[in-house]
Design a protein around this motif. Structure first.
Motif, short mmCIF file in Angstrom:
data_model
loop_
_atom_site.label_atom_id
_atom_site.label_comp_id
_atom_site.label_asym_id
_atom_site.label_seq_id
_atom_site.Cartn_x
_atom_site.Cartn_y
_atom_site.Cartn_z
N UNK A 22 0.89 -1.29 0.21
CA UNK A 22 -0.05 0.10 0.06
C UNK A 22 1.10 1.42 0.28
N UNK A 23 1.49 1.56 0.65
CA UNK A 23 2.76 2.40 0.55
C UNK A 23 3.55 2.80 -0.46
N UNK A 24 4.87 1.81 -0.91
CA UNK A 24 5.39 1.74 -1.57
C UNK A 24 5.45 2.05 -3.62
N UNK A 25 6.10 2.86 -4.31
CA UNK A 25 5.71 2.84 -5.50
C UNK A 25 6.24 0.94 -6.18
N UNK A 26 4.93 0.62 -6.83
CA UNK A 26 5.19 0.34 -7.44
C UNK A 26 6.35 -0.74 -8.04
N UNK A 27 6.57 -1.61 -7.66
CA UNK A 27 7.66 -2.05 -8.31
C UNK A 27 8.87 -2.25 -7.75
N UNK B 155 12.05 -5.73 6.09
CA UNK B 155 12.57 -4.90 5.67
C UNK B 155 12.75 -4.58 4.70
N UNK B 156 12.83 -2.46 3.82
CA UNK B 156 14.07 -2.82 2.25
C UNK B 156 14.11 -1.24 1.71
N UNK B 157 14.83 -1.62 1.14
CA UNK B 157 14.69 -0.21 -0.13
C UNK B 157 13.31 -0.10 -0.47
N UNK B 158 12.90 1.42 -1.23
CA UNK B 158 11.81 1.78 -1.80
C UNK B 158 11.69 3.09 -2.24
N UNK B 159 11.13 3.67 -3.22
CA UNK B 159 10.50 4.79 -3.62
C UNK B 159 9.22 5.14 -3.55
N UNK B 160 8.86 6.20 -2.67
CA UNK B 160 7.67 6.24 -2.12
C UNK B 160 6.84 8.21 -3.02
N UNK B 161 6.33 7.64 -4.09
CA UNK B 161 6.40 8.85 -5.14
C UNK B 161 7.54 9.54 -5.01
N UNK B 162 8.31 8.63 -5.68
CA UNK B 162 9.77 8.25 -6.27
C UNK B 162 10.89 9.13 -4.96
N UNK B 163 10.66 9.27 -3.97
CA UNK B 163 11.76 9.65 -2.88
C UNK B 163 12.04 8.26 -2.18
N UNK C 257 0.18 7.40 1.97
CA UNK C 257 1.13 7.68 1.38
C UNK C 257 1.47 8.37 0.98
N UNK C 258 0.44 9.43 0.31
CA UNK C 258 0.53 10.92 -0.19
C UNK C 258 1.12 11.64 1.21
N UNK C 259 0.41 11.28 2.67
CA UNK C 259 0.87 12.03 3.72
C UNK C 259 3.04 12.08 3.75
N UNK C 260 2.77 11.03 3.85
CA UNK C 260 4.43 10.72 3.55
C UNK C 260 5.04 11.05 2.39
N UNK D 13 13.28 17.31 2.48
CA UNK D 13 14.29 17.26 1.63
C UNK D 13 15.55 15.63 1.35
N UNK D 14 14.63 14.48 1.05
CA UNK D 14 15.44 13.65 1.39
C UNK D 14 16.98 13.35 1.07
N UNK D 15 17.72 14.27 0.00
CA UNK D 15 19.02 14.18 -0.33
C UNK D 15 19.77 14.26 0.27
N UNK D 16 20.29 13.29 0.31
CA UNK D 16 21.79 13.45 1.48
C UNK D 16 23.15 12.72 0.63
N UNK D 17 24.36 13.13 0.39
CA UNK D 17 24.90 12.91 0.74
C UNK D 17 25.70 11.31 1.05
N UNK D 18 25.76 10.01 0.33
CA UNK D 18 25.32 8.95 0.63
C UNK D 18 26.90 8.64 1.84
#
Ligand SMILES: [Zn+2]
Length: 570
Positions: free
Chosen positions: A51-56, A98-106, A255-258, A266-271
């Motif tokens: 329900x929360x993450x971008x499909x795939x 646990x996993x990595x994913x994008x939510x609305x591209x983030x 999902x929209x609120x997240x 701003x989710x971008x930080x240097x790795x």
């Protein structure tokens, strides 16, 4: 919320809110929210992620860890049997996915708990998996989102499950230091050790509509207070009203609120690989360097020890402040509106050295015990302790804590004032406090209330003290047919000093005079003083950064790495 756990093959399910009979597919299309009354049914972790993450976009993180039964726990069933049954019925390896994913591209790292798996309980494997997820977020420079659903710590793993509260909290602290956003989404239900750590010490706390969250469960609070609970107690709206969550969100908006929050912050930080590494993550092989526990005195029956630890004649924190320390000046208040009598603290001298001493205060007479709430700290007590810890760090004073509590105050007022979050903040702060911290379990080390003062560089324990994730009576009431099994539960929980020394949870046992501390308080004080000095002096020479790094390693190794160690040792 829903008693009729809907299974996919079932065509119909009954709403736990309004008892309507609902067509299964229609309910799922509506995200398992009842179209008649709006009740949010519980979701398993896989469905929640869907329900929360971008499909795939979901890339699962490893979920296989070595088999863990760190204390060989047996109640009416051996713990491994319960684990196997949970795995079979859920298809999951553990109570978190646990996993990595994008939510609305983030991009984000997610850890989603599953209440169906042993009540979403926090054990060594769950703590390790969430910690690894947080470390992945730190490495990748992305936010961490935790979706919680848990009854609390997993008592079948004893005090090692309690340690997970510190392990995960220090991983959250590392994200704070790195300026990376952490978000928890409270879902129904979130209680105990999970509520009092990573569910509430994140930057943002969202509550799903209808979720309940608290430190103590409603049944326990009713038992202890003998009072009916207020309408809507511990529900998402109650939490919002009492300032404990940022917002209450309907499932369809979650999902929209997240997405909006990830975009706004701003989710971008240097790795992490691109910035200097501040704290190297401890690796498995460091276990070989784990401090070897001091030889422990001969065992006595665990239940007898529980009774000695609770003896009303046992010296209290104020007794020790008088006998072990000099020049104690008590400091009061949380600066937010209260002063809790169950926690005392202030500056004192130990052999001429200035220190900050903080401890639980019980009493010897019934009147004293009542006045001190039996040593059960309120949120104000935890916040007073937090204020004094931070003050000590600013002044360069070492912190010495004396732990003697049956547990944190399980009252209505305590829940209203944010007991879970108060404990969570103390645990997190202690993992990174830039000054030496020395903790002594002097009597009862009860659950999260004890840990709130016991995340330390060195943890000592008086010979007949106990330290446990749950009281033997509480454990017996849940896992055995009745509370009369408390003596068996006490043995199964491995709560005595020799056992905890073997598990590496405590570093040293302070021997008591024969037969116990209350028979010779002066001699007990002399021995405690010697042990404090022997453990504190070496810490004073360690540079602060090294001290904090070692403290983090100490609590990092209580994860599944510990289980590996034990499994290999068998
Ligand atoms: Zn309904």
């Amino acid at each position: 919320m829903t008693a009729t756990a809907p299974r996919d093959e079932q065509l119909w399910s009954r709403c736990a809110g309004c008892a309507s009979l609902l067509y299964r597919k229609r309910l799922r299309r509506n995200l398992d929210v009842c179209p008649e009354c709006g009740a949010h049914a519980r979701l398993g972790a896989p469905e929640r992620l869907r329900q929360l993450v971008d499909p795939g976009s979901l890339r699962p993180l490893p979920d296989r860890l070595p088999e863990a039964d760190p204390i060989d726990f047996v109640d009416v069933l051996p713990y491994p049997h319960r684990l196997t049954a949970a795995r079979t019925s859920t298809g999951l390896s553990e109570a978190v996915v646990c996993g990595t994913a994008t939510i609305g591209g983030h991009l984000a790292v997610l850890a989603v708990m599953d209440f169906r798996f042993l009540g979403g309980s926090l054990g060594c494997a769950v703590g390790e998996l969430i910690t690894q997820a947080a470390e992945r977020a730190l490495d990748d420079g992305v936010p961490l989102i935790l979706v919680t659903a848990s009854g609390g710590a997993r008592m079948q793993e004893g005090v090692l499950s309690l340690m997970q509260m510190a392990t995960v909290s220090q991983a959250i602290a590392a994200l704070r230091e790195a300026g990376l956003l952490t978000v928890s989404v409270l879902t129904d239900p979130t209680y105990g050790g999970v509520a009092a750590s990573f569910a509430t010490n994140t930057d943002l706390v969202l509550a799903e509509s209808g979720a309940r969250m608290g430190f103590a469960g409603p049944r326990v609070i009713r038992q202890v207070t003998g009072r009916a609970l207020p309408e809507g107690f511990q529900t998402a709206d109650f939490l919002l009203r009492h300032g404990q969550v940022d917002m209450v969100v309907q499932r369809r908006s979650l999902r929209g609120r997240l997405m909006a929050l990830l975009a706004a912050t701003g989710s971008a930080r240097p790795p992490r690989s691109a910035v200097p590494r501040q704290e190297s993550a401890p690796r498995r092989e460091r276990l070989a360097d784990a401090p070897v526990a001091e030889p422990a005195p001969a065992d006595r029956d665990a239940w007898d020890t529980v009774r000695v630890a609770r003896h009303p004649g046992r010296p209290t924190t104020l007794d020790y402040l008088d006998s072990v320390f000099d020049g104690f000046v008590e400091l009061h208040g949380d600066r937010l509106g209260a002063d809790c009598p169950a926690v005392v603290g202030g500056v004192a001298r130990l052999d001429g050295r200035h220190v900050m001493v903080i401890g639980h205060q019980k009493g010897h007479t019934t009147a004293e015990l009542v006045a001190r709430n039996f040593g059960m700290a309120s949120p104000a007590g935890h916040r007073k302790a937090l204020r004094l810890m931070r003050l000590a760090a600013r002044l360069g004073l070492p912190v010495i804590t004396l732990v003697d509590t049956p547990g944190a105050d399980p009252g209505v007022g305590a829940e209203e004032q944010g007991q879970a979050a108060a404990i969570a903040e103390n645990i997190l702060t202690l993992t990174v406090l830039p000054t030496p911290v020395l903790a002594v379990i002097t009597g009862e080390g009860g659950s999260g209330g004890a840990l709130a003062l016991a995340v330390a560089d060195r943890v000592l324990m008086l010979e007949h003290a106990v330290y446990s994730v749950i009281s033997p009576e509480g454990c017996a009431a849940i896992l055995w047919p009745d509370r009369s099994a408390a003596p068996q539960a006490a043995r199964a929980l491995r709560l005595t000093a020799p056992d905890l020394c073997r598990l590496g949870v405590i570093d040293e046992v302070v021997p008591e005079p024969t037969p116990a501390a209350h028979d010779d308080p002066a001699e007990t004080a002399r021995r405690l003083r010697a042990a404090l000095l022997a453990n504190l002096l070496p810490l004073l020479d360690v540079p602060t950064a090294t001290l904090v790094r070692r403290r983090r390693q100490r609590f990092r190794r209580f994860g599944a790495a510990r289980a590996t160690f034990r499994a290999g040792a068998r």
